[in-house]
Write a protein that holds these residues in place. Structure first.
Motif, PDB file in Angstrom:
ATOM      1  N   GLY A 110       0.799  -1.220   0.000  1.00  0.00           N
ATOM      2  CA  GLY A 110       0.000   0.000   0.000  1.00  0.00           C
ATOM      3  C   GLY A 110       0.827   1.262   0.000  1.00  0.00           C
ATOM      4  O   GLY A 110       0.303   2.350   0.227  1.00  0.00           O
ATOM      5  N   TRP A 111       2.121   1.169  -0.284  1.00  0.00           N
ATOM      6  CA  TRP A 111       2.995   2.344  -0.339  1.00  0.00           C
ATOM      7  C   TRP A 111       3.027   2.952  -1.733  1.00  0.00           C
ATOM      8  O   TRP A 111       3.365   4.112  -1.896  1.00  0.00           O
ATOM      9  CB  TRP A 111       4.411   1.993   0.077  1.00  0.00           C
ATOM     10  CG  TRP A 111       4.527   1.471   1.470  1.00  0.00           C
ATOM     11  CD1 TRP A 111       3.619   1.594   2.493  1.00  0.00           C
ATOM     12  CD2 TRP A 111       5.602   0.715   2.014  1.00  0.00           C
ATOM     13  NE1 TRP A 111       4.067   0.962   3.620  1.00  0.00           N
ATOM     14  CE2 TRP A 111       5.294   0.414   3.352  1.00  0.00           C
ATOM     15  CE3 TRP A 111       6.802   0.253   1.493  1.00  0.00           C
ATOM     16  CZ2 TRP A 111       6.134  -0.311   4.183  1.00  0.00           C
ATOM     17  CZ3 TRP A 111       7.648  -0.461   2.324  1.00  0.00           C
ATOM     18  CH2 TRP A 111       7.319  -0.738   3.658  1.00  0.00           C
ATOM     19  N   ALA A 112       2.687   2.151  -2.744  1.00  0.00           N
ATOM     20  CA  ALA A 112       2.659   2.616  -4.131  1.00  0.00           C
ATOM     21  C   ALA A 112       1.322   2.194  -4.755  1.00  0.00           C
ATOM     22  O   ALA A 112       0.716   1.209  -4.336  1.00  0.00           O
ATOM     23  CB  ALA A 112       3.825   2.020  -4.924  1.00  0.00           C
ATOM     24  N   CYS A 113       0.904   2.945  -5.747  1.00  0.00           N
ATOM     25  CA  CYS A 113      -0.365   2.682  -6.424  1.00  0.00           C
ATOM     26  C   CYS A 113      -0.336   1.309  -7.091  1.00  0.00           C
ATOM     27  O   CYS A 113       0.612   0.970  -7.796  1.00  0.00           O
ATOM     28  CB  CYS A 113      -0.619   3.770  -7.454  1.00  0.00           C
ATOM     29  SG  CYS A 113      -2.122   3.521  -8.419  1.00  0.00           S
ATOM     30  N   ALA A 114      -1.380   0.532  -6.880  1.00  0.00           N
ATOM     31  CA  ALA A 114      -1.474  -0.799  -7.492  1.00  0.00           C
ATOM     32  C   ALA A 114      -1.739  -0.716  -8.991  1.00  0.00           C
ATOM     33  O   ALA A 114      -1.529  -1.683  -9.707  1.00  0.00           O
ATOM     34  CB  ALA A 114      -2.589  -1.606  -6.818  1.00  0.00           C
ATOM     35  N   LEU A 115      -2.169   0.448  -9.486  1.00  0.00           N
ATOM     36  CA  LEU A 115      -2.475   0.597 -10.907  1.00  0.00           C
ATOM     37  C   LEU A 115      -1.304   1.167 -11.702  1.00  0.00           C
ATOM     38  O   LEU A 115      -0.999   0.683 -12.783  1.00  0.00           O
ATOM     39  CB  LEU A 115      -3.712   1.484 -11.098  1.00  0.00           C
ATOM     40  CG  LEU A 115      -4.987   0.974 -10.452  1.00  0.00           C
ATOM     41  CD1 LEU A 115      -6.107   2.005 -10.616  1.00  0.00           C
ATOM     42  CD2 LEU A 115      -5.379  -0.364 -11.031  1.00  0.00           C
ATOM     43  N   CYS A 116      -0.652   2.206 -11.177  1.00  0.00           N
ATOM     44  CA  CYS A 116       0.394   2.875 -11.960  1.00  0.00           C
ATOM     45  C   CYS A 116       1.784   2.751 -11.351  1.00  0.00           C
ATOM     46  O   CYS A 116       2.765   3.020 -12.021  1.00  0.00           O
ATOM     47  CB  CYS A 116       0.047   4.341 -12.155  1.00  0.00           C
ATOM     48  SG  CYS A 116       0.227   5.332 -10.653  1.00  0.00           S
ATOM     49  N   GLY A 117       1.892   2.402 -10.082  1.00  0.00           N
ATOM     50  CA  GLY A 117       3.188   2.236  -9.444  1.00  0.00           C
ATOM     51  C   GLY A 117       3.752   3.486  -8.787  1.00  0.00           C
ATOM     52  O   GLY A 117       4.811   3.439  -8.177  1.00  0.00           O
ATOM     53  N   ALA A 118       3.058   4.623  -8.890  1.00  0.00           N
ATOM     54  CA  ALA A 118       3.541   5.864  -8.277  1.00  0.00           C
ATOM     55  C   ALA A 118       3.437   5.780  -6.755  1.00  0.00           C
ATOM     56  O   ALA A 118       2.542   5.132  -6.213  1.00  0.00           O
ATOM     57  CB  ALA A 118       2.721   7.049  -8.786  1.00  0.00           C
ATOM     58  N   ARG A 119       4.367   6.451  -6.060  1.00  0.00           N
ATOM     59  CA  ARG A 119       4.314   6.520  -4.595  1.00  0.00           C
ATOM     60  C   ARG A 119       3.011   7.197  -4.195  1.00  0.00           C
ATOM     61  O   ARG A 119       2.597   8.177  -4.810  1.00  0.00           O
ATOM     62  CB  ARG A 119       5.495   7.326  -4.084  1.00  0.00           C
ATOM     63  CG  ARG A 119       5.452   7.562  -2.608  1.00  0.00           C
ATOM     64  CD  ARG A 119       6.828   7.410  -2.000  1.00  0.00           C
ATOM     65  NE  ARG A 119       6.909   7.887  -0.640  1.00  0.00           N
ATOM     66  CZ  ARG A 119       6.446   7.239   0.415  1.00  0.00           C
ATOM     67  NH1 ARG A 119       5.818   6.103   0.258  1.00  0.00           N
ATOM     68  NH2 ARG A 119       6.598   7.722   1.619  1.00  0.00           N
ATOM     69  N   LEU A 120       2.379   6.662  -3.163  1.00  0.00           N
ATOM     70  CA  LEU A 120       1.086   7.201  -2.729  1.00  0.00           C
ATOM     71  C   LEU A 120       1.265   8.288  -1.668  1.00  0.00           C
ATOM     72  O   LEU A 120       1.916   8.072  -0.657  1.00  0.00           O
ATOM     73  CB  LEU A 120       0.211   6.083  -2.164  1.00  0.00           C
ATOM     74  CG  LEU A 120      -0.310   5.090  -3.188  1.00  0.00           C
ATOM     75  CD1 LEU A 120      -1.064   3.950  -2.502  1.00  0.00           C
ATOM     76  CD2 LEU A 120      -1.195   5.760  -4.207  1.00  0.00           C
ATOM     77  N   TYR A 121       0.683   9.445  -1.940  1.00  0.00           N
ATOM     78  CA  TYR A 121       0.605  10.531  -0.963  1.00  0.00           C
ATOM     79  C   TYR A 121      -0.853  10.771  -0.604  1.00  0.00           C
ATOM     80  O   TYR A 121      -1.174  11.086   0.524  1.00  0.00           O
ATOM     81  CB  TYR A 121       1.246  11.806  -1.530  1.00  0.00           C
ATOM     82  CG  TYR A 121       2.724  11.629  -1.774  1.00  0.00           C
ATOM     83  CD1 TYR A 121       3.625  11.700  -0.716  1.00  0.00           C
ATOM     84  CD2 TYR A 121       3.219  11.359  -3.032  1.00  0.00           C
ATOM     85  CE1 TYR A 121       4.988  11.514  -0.927  1.00  0.00           C
ATOM     86  CE2 TYR A 121       4.579  11.171  -3.259  1.00  0.00           C
ATOM     87  CZ  TYR A 121       5.444  11.249  -2.199  1.00  0.00           C
ATOM     88  OH  TYR A 121       6.785  11.054  -2.409  1.00  0.00           O
ATOM     89  N   ALA A 122      -1.737  10.638  -1.584  1.00  0.00           N
ATOM     90  CA  ALA A 122      -3.183  10.661  -1.376  1.00  0.00           C
ATOM     91  C   ALA A 122      -3.696   9.393  -2.042  1.00  0.00           C
ATOM     92  O   ALA A 122      -3.335   9.101  -3.172  1.00  0.00           O
ATOM     93  CB  ALA A 122      -3.807  11.893  -2.018  1.00  0.00           C
ATOM     94  N   ASP A 123      -4.505   8.625  -1.311  1.00  0.00           N
ATOM     95  CA  ASP A 123      -4.889   7.327  -1.859  1.00  0.00           C
ATOM     96  C   ASP A 123      -6.371   7.038  -1.705  1.00  0.00           C
ATOM     97  O   ASP A 123      -7.085   7.752  -1.020  1.00  0.00           O
ATOM     98  CB  ASP A 123      -4.070   6.212  -1.222  1.00  0.00           C
ATOM     99  CG  ASP A 123      -4.146   6.210   0.301  1.00  0.00           C
ATOM    100  OD1 ASP A 123      -5.178   6.620   0.858  1.00  0.00           O
ATOM    101  OD2 ASP A 123      -3.173   5.793   0.941  1.00  0.00           O
ATOM    102  N   ARG A 124      -6.783   5.989  -2.403  1.00  0.00           N
ATOM    103  CA  ARG A 124      -8.168   5.496  -2.327  1.00  0.00           C
ATOM    104  C   ARG A 124      -8.105   3.974  -2.370  1.00  0.00           C
ATOM    105  O   ARG A 124      -7.240   3.397  -3.034  1.00  0.00           O
ATOM    106  CB  ARG A 124      -9.001   6.030  -3.481  1.00  0.00           C
ATOM    107  CG  ARG A 124      -8.473   5.628  -4.844  1.00  0.00           C
ATOM    108  CD  ARG A 124      -9.217   6.348  -5.972  1.00  0.00           C
ATOM    109  NE  ARG A 124      -8.487   6.213  -7.217  1.00  0.00           N
ATOM    110  CZ  ARG A 124      -8.720   5.281  -8.137  1.00  0.00           C
ATOM    111  NH1 ARG A 124      -9.692   4.401  -7.953  1.00  0.00           N
ATOM    112  NH2 ARG A 124      -8.013   5.218  -9.236  1.00  0.00           N
TER     113      ARG A 124
END
Length: 73
Positions: A20-34
């Motif tokens: 859950g540290w990176a987006c499961a769709l694009c791989g970008a680091r998550l700062y705001a997530d859903r």
């Protein structure tokens, strides 16, 4: 949970995406997530349910590779 058409195959995701540290769709680091939903990761002798997260409010237009920065629409 947020409903999506299909969750990514967890066996194709890296450790940061599974944690859950990176987006499961694009791989970008998550700062705001859903939340995307819960997927089952099947390993040789076990299974594990993992909660997948994505960029909020939306993901970049294309997946980013190692060392790239996400470009949002």
């Amino acid at each position: 949970m947020t409903k999506t058409k299909a969750l990514p195959d967890p066996s194709t995701l890296n450790g940061d995406q599974l944690r859950g540290w990176a987006c499961a769709l694009c791989g970008a680091r998550l700062y705001a997530d859903r939340p995307l939903g819960i997927a089952t990761l099947v390993r040789e002798k076990s299974t594990e349910d993992v909660e997948l997260w994505a960029c909020a409010p939306s993901c970049p237009s294309r997946p980013c590779g190692p060392g790239e920065r996400a470009r949002y629409h």
